[in-house]
Design a protein around this motif. Structure first.
Motif, short mmCIF file in Angstrom:
data_model
loop_
_atom_site.label_atom_id
_atom_site.label_comp_id
_atom_site.label_asym_id
_atom_site.label_seq_id
_atom_site.Cartn_x
_atom_site.Cartn_y
_atom_site.Cartn_z
N ARG A 173 34.98 36.32 47.69
CA ARG A 173 34.52 37.70 47.49
C ARG A 173 33.36 37.69 46.50
NH1 ARG A 173 37.72 40.73 44.71
NH2 ARG A 173 37.47 42.70 45.78
N VAL A 174 32.17 38.07 46.99
CA VAL A 174 30.96 38.07 46.16
C VAL A 174 30.26 39.40 46.34
CG1 VAL A 174 28.72 36.98 45.79
CG2 VAL A 174 30.71 35.59 46.37
N PRO A 175 29.80 40.05 45.28
CA PRO A 175 29.85 39.63 43.89
C PRO A 175 31.19 39.89 43.24
CG PRO A 175 28.74 41.73 44.06
CD PRO A 175 29.03 41.27 45.47
N LEU A 176 31.28 39.77 41.92
CA LEU A 176 32.56 39.89 41.24
C LEU A 176 33.21 41.24 41.48
CD1 LEU A 176 31.82 38.18 37.83
CD2 LEU A 176 33.12 37.26 39.73
N ASP A 177 32.40 42.31 41.58
CA ASP A 177 32.97 43.63 41.77
C ASP A 177 32.86 44.08 43.23
OD1 ASP A 177 30.27 43.76 41.80
OD2 ASP A 177 30.08 45.54 40.53
N SER A 178 32.75 43.11 44.16
CA SER A 178 32.63 43.46 45.57
C SER A 178 33.92 44.05 46.10
CB SER A 178 32.28 42.20 46.38
OG SER A 178 32.37 42.46 47.76
N PRO A 179 33.84 45.11 46.93
CA PRO A 179 35.04 45.69 47.54
C PRO A 179 35.39 45.01 48.85
CG PRO A 179 33.15 47.06 48.04
CD PRO A 179 32.65 45.91 47.19
N ASP A 180 34.79 43.89 49.15
CA ASP A 180 34.98 43.20 50.42
C ASP A 180 36.35 42.53 50.47
OD1 ASP A 180 34.66 42.02 52.84
OD2 ASP A 180 33.45 40.36 52.10
N GLY A 181 37.31 43.28 50.97
CA GLY A 181 38.65 42.74 51.11
C GLY A 181 39.50 43.02 49.89
N LEU B 48 38.43 42.64 38.85
CA LEU B 48 38.18 44.00 38.38
C LEU B 48 36.68 44.23 38.18
CD1 LEU B 48 41.00 44.30 35.68
CD2 LEU B 48 41.06 45.10 38.06
N PRO B 49 36.23 45.50 38.20
CA PRO B 49 34.84 45.79 37.84
C PRO B 49 34.57 45.38 36.40
CG PRO B 49 35.88 47.66 38.93
CD PRO B 49 36.97 46.69 38.64
N PRO B 50 33.31 45.16 36.03
CA PRO B 50 32.99 44.62 34.70
C PRO B 50 33.61 45.40 33.55
CG PRO B 50 31.05 44.55 36.10
CD PRO B 50 32.11 45.26 36.89
N ARG B 51 33.51 46.73 33.56
CA ARG B 51 34.02 47.50 32.43
C ARG B 51 35.53 47.37 32.31
NH1 ARG B 51 31.69 53.41 31.86
NH2 ARG B 51 29.84 52.07 31.77
N ARG B 52 36.24 47.52 33.39
CA ARG B 52 37.70 47.41 33.35
C ARG B 52 38.14 45.98 33.05
NH1 ARG B 52 39.92 49.80 38.80
NH2 ARG B 52 41.86 49.19 37.78
N ARG B 53 37.31 45.03 33.47
CA ARG B 53 37.62 43.63 33.23
C ARG B 53 37.72 43.34 31.72
NH1 ARG B 53 32.85 40.82 35.39
NH2 ARG B 53 33.63 41.76 37.30
N TRP B 54 36.72 43.78 30.98
CA TRP B 54 36.71 43.50 29.55
C TRP B 54 37.68 44.39 28.78
CZ3 TRP B 54 35.30 39.12 27.88
CH2 TRP B 54 34.32 38.40 28.54
#
Length: 417
Positions: A73-81, A126-132
């Motif tokens: 799954r690319v990029p890190l916040d991709s909703p692909d799957g 997770l998306p960047p903000r939620r990730r951190w």
């Protein structure tokens, strides 16, 4: 490790495998390192040791499956799957169990390895903000739990507070850094592929615009004059006949102009096609090496030689882009022994048969081979391991043949159209 589809033409398959083993190897090593002393310690009750082994196995397995899914799954916040929720929950449960077991055994230094590793893997989905936010919250929680547990047991709480928090932050930073490197490489590859596709589409748009301009003008006039002739057929038959004669002339002009546009588009030259191939292959991230006799390229090869060799160059370039995982390509052109010889070779040929490279009937290469034979030349192709080589040869002086067989050039053009 399940393989995720990776765009051809680069070494992303190897880079993905390297990233997977780096993430999994580091994670598995530190997880095993954190509990090995307790598992081997005979003073620890057997049920506790078995529980630690089971939690370790579950965590390592869940981490391996989650990383495999994540690299697809690319990029890190991709909703692909959707993310592998079951494996993430299993990994979180296993990591938490490892932390609880070590904390219960008063191991205030290594207990946070399990939670830190699993949280860092979960954060990559997770998306960047939620990730951190997740990593920071886990670091604060680990600091509180470690400090409280150490204080309750009567031991110093400063190290027990700082070390778990720092471990969570460092682990998250390293894991996300590895995934970020993979993301950048994949996006760079996609950009190169897109650039090559846009170059082809721009040329098609140019041709479509030229054809639209020619056809639009002629058809508009033909439509108006046909309408006028229909109105005059009863009142002024002679004028109607004159208008229809003009319509016939306009139709012939439209056909001639259309053929001229198509001929200008398809009557390529070898020099133009070699230059275009260099740009397109470079845009696709393929190392294209040219070994050319400049005098031969810029020299005057009798018609239809430059046109035919240009078509061979175009078809070979298309095959490299569409039907291979090429990293390198070589183009050679020289005139020797009275023959103009063009060679195009590339690596990265798939294991399975590929009709795009001329292994099946009705391919572009087979059609071109017939046209070169009609011009007194030859077109061959062969596969050597993972390499594919296209070789074309035409007489450097075809004057005699053209005089003996005057239909060659005309037949070639009719075939092109």
């Amino acid at each position: 490790m399940p393989e995720a589809p990776v765009a051809p033409g680069t070494r992303l398959t190897h880079f993905r495998r390297y990233t997977w083993w780096s993430l999994f190897g580091v994670t598995a090593f530190f997880l095993a390192f954190s509990v090995q002393n307790r598992i081997m310690d005979t003073a620890v009750p057997v049920p506790v040791r078995l529980a630690a082994v089971a939690a370790l196995g579950l965590t390592v397995t869940a981490v391996a499956m989650s990383i495999s899914r994540r690299l697809g799954r690319v990029p890190l916040d991709s909703p692909d799957g959707p993310p592998p929720r079951r494996w993430l929950v299993a990994g979180g449960a296993g990591g938490t169990a490892l932390g609880v077991i070590l904390l219960a055994l008063r191991d205030y230094e290594l207990w946070s390895f399990g939670p830190a590793m699993t949280v860092s893997i979960i954060a990559t989905f997770l998306p960047p903000r939620r990730r951190w936010l997740l990593i920071t919250g886990t670091a604060v929680g680990a600091a509180v739990i470690g400090g409280v547990a150490a204080w309750a047991s009567g031991q110093g709480s400063v190290f027990a507070t700082a070390f778990p928090a720092g471990l969570v932050l460092v682990t998250g930073w390293g894991t996300l850094g590895m995934l970020w490197g993979w993301e950048v490489a994949e996006q760079s590859n996609a950009a190169r592929r897109l650039s090559a596709e846009l170059a082809v589409k721009d040329e098609r748009l140019r041709f479509a615009a030229d054809l639209h301009d020619i056809q639009g003008h002629h058809l508009q006039v033909i439509a108006l004059k046909s309408e006028l002739a229909a109105r005059l057929v009863d009142t002024d038959p002679a004028r109607a006949v004159a208008e229809m004669t003009e319509v016939r002339r306009l139709a012939a002009d439209a056909l001639r102009d259309t053929r001229a546009v198509v001929q200008g588009y398809r009557r390529v030259t070898l020099e133009e096609e070699i230059a275009n191939a260099t740009r397109v292959l470079a845009a696709a991230g393929i190392d294209a090496r040219m070994e050319l006799d400049r005098a031969a390229v810029s020299g005057r090869l009798p018609d239809p030689g430059p046109h035919l060799l240009g078509l061979v160059m175009r078809e070979a370039t298309t095959n490299v882009l569409r039907h291979s995982h090429a990293r390198q390509a070589q183009v050679g052109y020289l005139i020797t022994g009275g023959l103009a010889r063009l060679t195009v070779a590339n690596d990265g040929i798939p294991d399975q048969p590929d009709t795009g490279h001329g292994t099946g009937p009705g391919t572009g290469l087979r059609t071109l081979a017939e046209r070169l034979r009609a011009a007194g030349g030859e077109l061959t192709w062969r596969r050597d391991g993972d390499r594919f080589v296209v070789a074309a040869a035409l007489p450097a002086d075809m004057t005699g043949r053209r005089s003996a067989d005057g239909r060659t050039a005309a037949a070639t053009e009719r075939t092109a159209r």
